[in-house]
Design a protein around this motif. Structure first.
Motif, short mmCIF file in Angstrom:
data_model
loop_
_atom_site.label_atom_id
_atom_site.label_comp_id
_atom_site.label_asym_id
_atom_site.label_seq_id
_atom_site.Cartn_x
_atom_site.Cartn_y
_atom_site.Cartn_z
N GLY A 189 -14.22 35.15 -19.21
CA GLY A 189 -14.14 34.57 -17.93
C GLY A 189 -12.99 35.03 -17.03
O GLY A 189 -12.17 35.92 -17.33
N PRO A 190 -13.10 34.55 -15.82
CA PRO A 190 -12.10 34.98 -14.75
C PRO A 190 -10.70 34.64 -15.20
O PRO A 190 -10.51 33.49 -16.38
CB PRO A 190 -12.38 34.37 -13.57
CG PRO A 190 -13.33 33.09 -13.92
CD PRO A 190 -14.07 33.52 -15.38
N PRO A 191 -9.52 34.77 -14.91
CA PRO A 191 -8.41 34.37 -15.18
C PRO A 191 -8.19 32.79 -15.30
O PRO A 191 -7.38 32.20 -15.93
CB PRO A 191 -7.57 34.94 -14.16
CG PRO A 191 -7.88 36.21 -13.66
CD PRO A 191 -9.43 35.99 -13.72
N GLY A 192 -8.91 32.13 -14.25
CA GLY A 192 -8.60 30.64 -13.98
C GLY A 192 -9.09 30.00 -15.41
O GLY A 192 -8.80 28.71 -15.58
N TYR A 193 -9.83 30.65 -16.30
CA TYR A 193 -10.46 30.17 -17.67
C TYR A 193 -9.10 29.68 -18.38
O TYR A 193 -9.25 29.03 -19.52
CB TYR A 193 -11.18 31.03 -18.28
CG TYR A 193 -12.79 30.76 -17.81
CD1 TYR A 193 -12.98 30.31 -16.63
CD2 TYR A 193 -13.79 31.11 -18.75
CE1 TYR A 193 -14.39 30.22 -16.16
CE2 TYR A 193 -15.10 31.12 -18.34
CZ TYR A 193 -15.24 30.60 -17.19
OH TYR A 193 -16.70 30.36 -16.87
N GLY A 194 -7.99 30.40 -18.24
CA GLY A 194 -6.88 29.94 -19.09
C GLY A 194 -6.60 28.30 -19.26
O GLY A 194 -6.38 27.82 -20.20
N GLU A 195 -6.93 27.71 -18.09
CA GLU A 195 -6.73 26.25 -18.24
C GLU A 195 -7.99 25.47 -18.96
O GLU A 195 -7.88 24.50 -19.64
CB GLU A 195 -7.04 25.58 -16.73
CG GLU A 195 -5.89 25.88 -15.76
CD GLU A 195 -5.72 25.51 -14.45
OE1 GLU A 195 -6.98 24.53 -14.10
OE2 GLU A 195 -5.16 25.60 -13.74
N VAL A 196 -9.12 26.07 -19.03
CA VAL A 196 -10.20 25.77 -19.96
C VAL A 196 -9.54 25.83 -21.49
O VAL A 196 -9.84 25.18 -22.20
CB VAL A 196 -11.40 26.45 -19.67
CG1 VAL A 196 -12.46 26.28 -20.79
CG2 VAL A 196 -12.07 26.07 -18.31
#
Length: 292
Positions: A63-70
């Motif tokens: 996924g996109p970089p924001g998936y780091g929080e997931v």
């Protein structure tokens, strides 16, 4: 034991703010993201494996970089040691087939750079697609045994086998026991429940929980990101270009009303409280039974 759990960020449908572009593709950058609910059962199965057998627990997402929080949330859930994010623009807008190719390649990359995974766990289905394809298709790419609808599992490390109980639904619900060699893919059922019967397992669980709290706060230090070039993936076979699925149309999800009408009744208002009872009475068992 080395395990990899696949997880995904999905739109937060409860917010009622899911955004699509004119071609029907989800605009993830404009949509709130949460961890896919069904992945939690896969994470619990991976955690049970780590508690009982030790080793390394990894979590992977595309996924996109924001998936780091997931992935950070997943690390907190499964007390993971390593996080892997497969991410770049070439992977965007992938259907389940292109996603599975990418994930399988990521798992093979782990085998090359870390160690051969013994088990890969996946959730039953995602909240946005609900196809249930990604786990089985990823396993097909790996050419491993697959065990689906798993509700309980036991591993024999000496024999390198796994025995599971799986839920079979037909005219009646049945439970069957299946055994397979490792490595294998496990797709958990929502009825999966981890068990920690031994005192040593419960103590290990407690120790891992305390140990992971600090690790999850600095999850970036344990996060490895691979793009398509590092995975040696041909852009023609991943992302939108590698996706044979054609979206014929998308129905927008209506946003929930921000305000609802409500009648405020003071408990001291006898007439008002009687009107509340009159409203509720038709829904009570007593009324249905013809009681006074």
């Amino acid at each position: 034991m080395y395990t990899v759990t696949l997880t995904k960020g999905v739109p937060d449908f409860s917010e009622g703010a899911v955004s699509f572009d004119e071609d029907g593709h989800l605009e993830r950058g404009k949509t709130p993201t949460v961890m896919n609910p069904n992945d939690r059962f896969a994470l619990e199965a991976a955690l049970q494996t780590k508690v009982r057998h030790g080793g390394t627990a990894a979590v992977m997402s595309m996924g996109p970089p924001g998936y780091g929080e997931v992935l950070q949330e997943a690390m907190s859930s499964v007390y993971a040691d390593e996080l892997f994010l497969l991410s770049d623009r070439e992977m965007a807008a992938a259907d389940t087939w292109a996603t599975s190719i990418t994930l399988a390649t990521g798992i093979e990359r782990i085998a090359e750079t870390r160690e051969q995974p013994d088990l890969v766990f996946a959730g039953f289905k995602t909240a946005d697609g609900e196809t249930g394809h990604t786990g089985p298709q990823t396993c097909w790419c790996l050419d491993w045994p697959i065990l689906t609808h798993v509700i309980a599992l036991d591993i024999d490390e000496t024999e390198r086998t796994i025995r599971v109980k799986r839920l079979v639904e037909g005219d009646i619900e049945e439970i069957e026991t299946v055994e397979a060699p490792l490595p294998a893919m496990i797709v958990t059922d929502p009825e999966f429940e981890p068990t920690y019967r031994k005192a040593e397992h419960r103590l290990t669980f407690k120790d891992l929980r305390e140990e992971t709290t600090e690790r999850a706060e600095s999850y970036e230090e344990h996060l490895t990101t691979w793009d398509h070039a590092e995975l040696n993936l041909d852009p023609d076979y991943i992302g939108l270009d590698g996706s044979p699925t054609i979206v014929s149309g998308v129905d927008p999800i209506p946003k929930a009303p921000s305000e609802r009408e409500a009648t405020v009744v003071d408990p001291g208002d006898e007439a008002g409280m009687e009107s509340v009872l009159d409203e509720l009475l038709p829904y009570t068992n007593r009324a249905a039974a013809g009681g006074d």
